[in-house]
Design a protein around this motif. Structure first.
Motif, PDB file in Angstrom:
ATOM      1  N   ALA A 167       0.818  -1.215   0.000  1.00 27.86           N
ATOM      2  CA  ALA A 167       0.000   0.000   0.000  1.00 27.86           C
ATOM      3  C   ALA A 167       0.852   1.266   0.000  1.00 27.86           C
ATOM      4  CB  ALA A 167      -0.928   0.000   1.212  1.00 27.86           C
ATOM      5  N   ALA A 168       1.989   1.223   0.703  1.00 28.21           N
ATOM      6  CA  ALA A 168       2.811   2.427   0.825  1.00 28.21           C
ATOM      7  C   ALA A 168       3.577   2.740  -0.453  1.00 28.21           C
ATOM      8  CB  ALA A 168       3.787   2.276   1.987  1.00 28.21           C
ATOM      9  N   ALA A 169       3.932   1.705  -1.231  1.00 27.62           N
ATOM     10  CA  ALA A 169       4.759   1.927  -2.424  1.00 27.62           C
ATOM     11  C   ALA A 169       4.119   2.912  -3.411  1.00 27.62           C
ATOM     12  CB  ALA A 169       5.070   0.598  -3.099  1.00 27.62           C
ATOM     13  N   PRO A 170       2.855   2.706  -3.860  1.00 26.26           N
ATOM     14  CA  PRO A 170       2.283   3.688  -4.788  1.00 26.26           C
ATOM     15  C   PRO A 170       2.031   5.045  -4.141  1.00 26.26           C
ATOM     16  CG  PRO A 170       0.637   2.055  -4.157  1.00 26.26           C
ATOM     17  CD  PRO A 170       1.943   1.566  -3.636  1.00 26.26           C
ATOM     18  N   ALA A 171       1.742   5.055  -2.835  1.00 26.59           N
ATOM     19  CA  ALA A 171       1.491   6.328  -2.154  1.00 26.59           C
ATOM     20  C   ALA A 171       2.745   7.198  -2.151  1.00 26.59           C
ATOM     21  CB  ALA A 171       1.018   6.073  -0.724  1.00 26.59           C
ATOM     22  N   PHE A 172       3.879   6.607  -1.784  1.00 23.42           N
ATOM     23  CA  PHE A 172       5.115   7.385  -1.771  1.00 23.42           C
ATOM     24  C   PHE A 172       5.623   7.650  -3.185  1.00 23.42           C
ATOM     25  CE2 PHE A 172       5.124   6.054   2.670  1.00 23.42           C
ATOM     26  CZ  PHE A 172       5.512   7.242   3.281  1.00 23.42           C
ATOM     27  N   GLY A 173       5.267   6.773  -4.121  1.00 25.60           N
ATOM     28  CA  GLY A 173       5.582   7.062  -5.513  1.00 25.60           C
ATOM     29  C   GLY A 173       4.867   8.318  -5.988  1.00 25.60           C
ATOM     30  N   LEU A 174       3.581   8.444  -5.649  1.00 28.56           N
ATOM     31  CA  LEU A 174       2.836   9.653  -6.006  1.00 28.56           C
ATOM     32  C   LEU A 174       3.453  10.869  -5.333  1.00 28.56           C
ATOM     33  CD1 LEU A 174      -1.026  10.003  -6.127  1.00 28.56           C
ATOM     34  CD2 LEU A 174       0.333  11.717  -4.943  1.00 28.56           C
ATOM     35  N   LEU A 175       3.835  10.709  -4.074  1.00 32.74           N
ATOM     36  CA  LEU A 175       4.416  11.812  -3.316  1.00 32.74           C
ATOM     37  C   LEU A 175       5.712  12.302  -3.958  1.00 32.74           C
ATOM     38  CD1 LEU A 175       3.452  13.091  -0.578  1.00 32.74           C
ATOM     39  CD2 LEU A 175       5.228  11.743   0.521  1.00 32.74           C
ATOM     40  N   ALA A 176       6.495  11.368  -4.489  1.00 34.48           N
ATOM     41  CA  ALA A 176       7.809  11.725  -5.017  1.00 34.48           C
ATOM     42  C   ALA A 176       7.767  12.237  -6.457  1.00 34.48           C
ATOM     43  CB  ALA A 176       8.734  10.508  -4.937  1.00 34.48           C
ATOM     44  N   TRP A 177       6.828  11.722  -7.272  1.00 29.33           N
ATOM     45  CA  TRP A 177       6.924  11.967  -8.702  1.00 29.33           C
ATOM     46  C   TRP A 177       5.849  12.883  -9.274  1.00 29.33           C
ATOM     47  CZ3 TRP A 177      11.458  10.739 -10.318  1.00 29.33           C
ATOM     48  CH2 TRP A 177      12.150   9.667  -9.745  1.00 29.33           C
ATOM     49  N   VAL A 178       4.725  13.047  -8.605  1.00 26.52           N
ATOM     50  CA  VAL A 178       3.663  13.902  -9.137  1.00 26.52           C
ATOM     51  C   VAL A 178       3.935  15.355  -8.759  1.00 26.52           C
ATOM     52  CG1 VAL A 178       1.191  14.399  -9.081  1.00 26.52           C
ATOM     53  CG2 VAL A 178       1.989  12.035  -9.071  1.00 26.52           C
ATOM     54  N   GLU A 179       3.873  16.241  -9.712  1.00 27.93           N
ATOM     55  CA  GLU A 179       4.214  17.645  -9.479  1.00 27.93           C
ATOM     56  C   GLU A 179       2.968  18.450  -9.120  1.00 27.93           C
ATOM     57  OE1 GLU A 179       6.396  19.173 -12.763  1.00 27.93           O
ATOM     58  OE2 GLU A 179       8.074  17.793 -12.495  1.00 27.93           O
ATOM     59  N   TRP A 180       2.431  18.167  -7.942  1.00 26.66           N
ATOM     60  CA  TRP A 180       1.335  18.942  -7.366  1.00 26.66           C
ATOM     61  C   TRP A 180       1.881  19.721  -6.180  1.00 26.66           C
ATOM     62  CZ3 TRP A 180      -2.695  14.394  -6.808  1.00 26.66           C
ATOM     63  CH2 TRP A 180      -3.139  14.023  -8.084  1.00 26.66           C
ATOM     64  N   PRO A 181       1.122  20.682  -5.675  1.00 28.62           N
ATOM     65  CA  PRO A 181       1.504  21.302  -4.401  1.00 28.62           C
ATOM     66  C   PRO A 181       1.597  20.236  -3.302  1.00 28.62           C
ATOM     67  CG  PRO A 181      -0.197  22.604  -5.475  1.00 28.62           C
ATOM     68  CD  PRO A 181      -0.049  21.344  -6.276  1.00 28.62           C
ATOM     69  N   ALA A 182       2.460  20.468  -2.324  1.00 29.12           N
ATOM     70  CA  ALA A 182       2.760  19.449  -1.307  1.00 29.12           C
ATOM     71  C   ALA A 182       1.506  18.956  -0.600  1.00 29.12           C
ATOM     72  CB  ALA A 182       3.757  20.008  -0.286  1.00 29.12           C
ATOM     73  N   ALA A 183       0.600  19.854  -0.233  1.00 26.97           N
ATOM     74  CA  ALA A 183      -0.605  19.441   0.492  1.00 26.97           C
ATOM     75  C   ALA A 183      -1.481  18.533  -0.363  1.00 26.97           C
ATOM     76  CB  ALA A 183      -1.394  20.663   0.945  1.00 26.97           C
ATOM     77  N   TRP A 184      -1.605  18.862  -1.672  1.00 32.94           N
ATOM     78  CA  TRP A 184      -2.409  18.022  -2.565  1.00 32.94           C
ATOM     79  C   TRP A 184      -1.759  16.656  -2.767  1.00 32.94           C
ATOM     80  CZ3 TRP A 184      -7.246  18.846  -3.717  1.00 32.94           C
ATOM     81  CH2 TRP A 184      -7.749  20.148  -3.686  1.00 32.94           C
TER      82      TRP A 184
END
Length: 217
Positions: A167-184
Motif C-alpha cells: 500500500a505504501a509503495a504507490p502512495a510514496f511514488g505519487l508523493l515523489a513523482w507527481v508535481e502537485w503542491p505538497a498538500a495536494w
C-alpha cells in the motif's frame, strides 16, 4: 518539537498494549492482536508522515513562526522516521512481553553505535540534512532488526508488513513523482494508501472490532 511530539505519541500506544500482551504470552490470541495492532500502528505512521509532508510549512510556522518556514524541507526528511518509530516501539514491547529483553538491549546498542557513526559521517559533510538523515537511517535500521527478531520469534508481523509495503509503495511514488503542491500530493497519497489497504482487506471493520475488544478487556 513536532517530530518529538509524534514519536512520543508513537511510544504511548504499545505501552497501553504491554500489560495485556504480557498476560497473553505467545498464544494464538496474542499473535492475532499483535498482527492487527501492527497494521494499525504502521498505517497511522504512514498517514502521520504524509500529514507532516503536506502540512510541514504550517507546522513550522505554528511552532517557530514564519521566519523558519524554509526549514520545512528538513522536516519532510524527519517525518520519514515516524512509521519506523511507531513500529519499533510496538516491536520492542512485543519482544519484552515475550521475555526477549536481551534481544531488545542488543538492538538498542547496535542502533546507538550506528547513530553515532552516521552522525560522524553525515553531519560534517551535510550539516542539518546529515543529522536528519542519520536519524531516519537509525530508525530504519532498528525497524529492520526488530522485524528480523519478531519474525524469528514467531510473532505474526509478516502479513502486516507485506500489506503495508504494497500500500505504501504507490502512495510514496505519487508523493515523489507527481508535481502537485505538497498538500495536494499528501492528500492524494493518503487516499491512495487507504484505498489499497481496503482492496487488500486490511481495513476491514472486523479488524477494528478485534482491536476494540482487545482494549476493552
Amino acid at each position: 518539537r513536532w517530530i518529538l511530539f509524534a514519536v512520543g505519541l508513537a511510544a504511548y500506544f504499545p505501552q497501553v498494549l504491554f500489560p495485556r500482551l504480557l498476560r497473553l504470552g505467545s498464544g494464538r490470541e496474542s499473535n492475532a492482536m499483535i498482527e492487527n495492532a501492527t497494521r494499525l500502528t504502521l498505517a497511522l505512521g504512514v498517514c502521520g508522515t504524509l500529514a507532516f509532508f503536506g502540512l510541514s510549512a504550517v507546522f513550522i510556522a505554528a511552532a517557530f513562526g514564519p521566519t523558519y518556514v524554509a526549514a520545512q524541507a528538513i522536516l519532510r526528511v524527519l517525518c520519514l522516521l515516524i512509521p519506523f518509530a511507531m513500529h519499533n516501539a510496538l516491536a520492542v514491547h512485543c519482544l519484552n512481553a515475550r521475555h526477549k529483553e536481551a534481544v531488545s538491549v542488543r538492538i538498542t546498542m547496535a542502533a546507538l553505535a550506528l547513530n553515532v557513526l552516521a552522525n560522524l559521517v553525515l553531519i560534517p559533510r551535510f550539516g542539518a540534512w546529515g543529522a536528519a538523515w542519520a536519524l531516519v537511517i537509525t530508525e530504519g535500521a532498528i525497524a529492520l532488526l526488530c522485524a528480523v527478531a519478531v519474525l524469528r520469534d514467531g510473532i505474526a508481523f509478516g502479513r502486516a508488513y507485506r500489506s503495508l509495503l504494497i500500500a505504501a509503495a504507490p502512495a510514496f511514488g505519487l508523493l515523489a513523482w507527481v508535481e502537485w503542491p505538497a498538500a495536494w500530493r499528501a492528500c492524494g497519497a493518503a487516499i491512495l494508501f487507504l484505498l489499497v489497504l481496503v482492496v487488500l482487506g486490511d481495513a476491514r471493520p472486523t479488524r477494528l472490532r478485534q482491536l476494540y475488544a482487545f482494549f476493552s478487556h
